[in-house]
Design an enzyme around this catalytic site. Structure first.
Site, PDB file in Angstrom:
ATOM      1  N   ASP A  98       1.079  -1.238   0.232  1.00 35.61           N
ATOM      2  CA  ASP A  98      -0.178   0.112  -0.218  1.00 35.61           C
ATOM      3  C   ASP A  98       0.868   1.461   0.321  1.00 35.61           C
ATOM      4  O   ASP A  98       2.064   1.577  -0.109  1.00 35.61           O
ATOM      5  CB  ASP A  98      -0.772  -0.374   1.408  1.00 35.61           C
ATOM      6  N   HIS A 107       3.374  -2.737   3.081  1.00 33.65           N
ATOM      7  CA  HIS A 107       3.333  -1.180   3.281  1.00 33.65           C
ATOM      8  C   HIS A 107       4.889  -0.975   1.834  1.00 33.65           C
ATOM      9  O   HIS A 107       5.733  -1.396   1.928  1.00 33.65           O
ATOM     10  CB  HIS A 107       3.603  -0.127   3.698  1.00 33.65           C
TER      11      HIS A 107
END
Length: 282
Positions: free
Chosen positions: A94, A239
C-alpha cells in the site's frame, strides 16, 4: 276453581309483557368502532402506561453496518482472500509510490522473481510517474488507493468519488490502463461507497494477513506476523512507501527469507487478479 285462577293470572302476564320485565336490561357497551376525531395530541393526556425501555425512536436508531457485516453482505465485491486451492497467496503493498522504499522493494522483488500488487495513492503517482510505469513494465499489478489517502467514510459522497476517479485518471494517463481493484485507505469503506464502486465494476480488496510493518518492525517481526497467519488464498498487507517518520526497512529485509519459506511449503506467490481469477484492468 281452575277457571278463576286463569282469569286472575291473565291480566298479570299481560302487564309484565307490556312493561318489558321479561328479561333484564343489557349493560351499555362503549362503541370503539366509531372513528376518533383527529386533534393535536399530548402524551400528558393519555392514561396508557408508558414504555419502560423508552420509545422505539430513541432506542432503534439506524446504525451503519460493521466492516465484517459489509463483507458478508457484499461478498462478491468486498474481498479479503482468494480461494484455498490451488496453493497460492498474494503479496500487496500500500501507499506507493515514494522515491525511497518503493524502488528498493521493486529491486528486491525483481531479484526474487516475484510479482506483487501495488495500491497506488494518486497524488504520489503524480509525483513519481516513472516508478508507477516501472511497476507495470516489471509485470506487477496496480490498484486504486484513493488520491490523498483519505478516510473515505468520513468524507462526502462527491469527495469520495473524486478521490477514486482522479486517481483512475492519473493512472490512465501514465500507463494507459483503467484499474479494476481498489483498496480503501485503512480498509475503511461505507455501504453506499461499496454500492457505487460496484456500479463501476470495481472490486474492493482488503486483506486477511497483516504484517503490521507500518509500526517500524524488524525483519523477523514482519516475517513472523505474516508466516504465523499464512494460509492458502491469503492476501497479505504490507506497505511499499512510508508516511512521515515511518521506516519500512523491516519489510524489505523480510522478503527473501519469507519468499524462501513460502516456496518450501509449495505456496506460489501471485498477483491479486491471478489469485482471484479476475482481469487486472478494463
Amino acid at each position: 276453581m281452575r277457571i278463576i285462577k286463569n282469569t286472575l293470572l291473565l291480566p298479570l302476564l299481560l302487564t309484565l309483557i307490556l312493561s318489558g320485565c321479561t328479561s333484564p336490561s343489557a349493560p351499555k357497551v362503549k362503541n370503539y368502532s366509531k372513528p376518533h376525531t383527529l386533534r393535536p395530541f399530548s402524551m400528558n393526556e393519555s392514561v396508557t402506561p408508558d414504555l419502560a425501555g423508552g420509545a422505539e425512536s430513541s432506542i432503534r436508531k439506524p446504525q451503519p453496518l460493521t466492516l465484517a457485516e459489509l463483507r458478508a453482505k457484499y461478498s462478491s465485491t468486498f474481498l479479503l482472500h482468494g480461494p484455498p486451492a490451488p496453493r497460492r497467496i498474494a503479496l500487496t503493498f500500500d501507499d506507493v509510490p515514494d522515491d525511497y522504499f518503493t524502488p528498493l522493494i521493486l529491486d528486491t522483488l525483481k531479484k526474487l522473481d516475484i510479482k506483487a500488487t501495488f495500491f497506488v495513492v494518486g497524488n504520489r503517482a503524480e509525483s513519481h510517474p516513472d516508478i508507477v510505469q516501472r511497476m507495470i513494465n516489471e509485470g506487477h499489478v496496480i490498484g486504486n488507493h484513493s488520491y490523498t489517502h483519505a478516510n473515505l467514510p468520513k468524507i462526502a459522497d462527491a469527495a469520495f468519488q473524486n478521490e477514486v476517479l482522479k486517481t483512475e485518471h492519473i493512472i490512465k494517463k501514465i500507463t494507459g490502463k483503467t484499474m479494476l481493484f481498489i483498496r480503501p485507505p485503512y480498509g475503511n469503506v461505507s455501504e453506499d461507497q461499496i454500492k457505487w464502486l460496484a456500479s463501476k465494476h470495481m472490486k474492493i480488496i482488503n486483506w486477511n494477513v497483516d504484517s503490521l510493518d507500518w509500526k517500524g518492525l524488524s525483519a523477523d517481526q514482519v516475517r513472523d506476523n505474516i508466516m504465523s497467519h499464512i494460509t492458502s488464498g491469503a492476501i497479505v498487507l504490507q506497505h511499499g512507501a512510508g508516511g512521515v517518520g515511518e521506516d519500512l526497512t523491516g519489510t524489505i529485509e523480510a522478503l527473501p527469507s519469507m519468499v524462501a519459506e513460502l516456496r518450501a511449503q509449495n505456496i506460489e506467490i501471485v498477483t491479486i487478479p491471478e489469485l482471484l481469477h479476475k482481469p487486472a484492468y478494463r
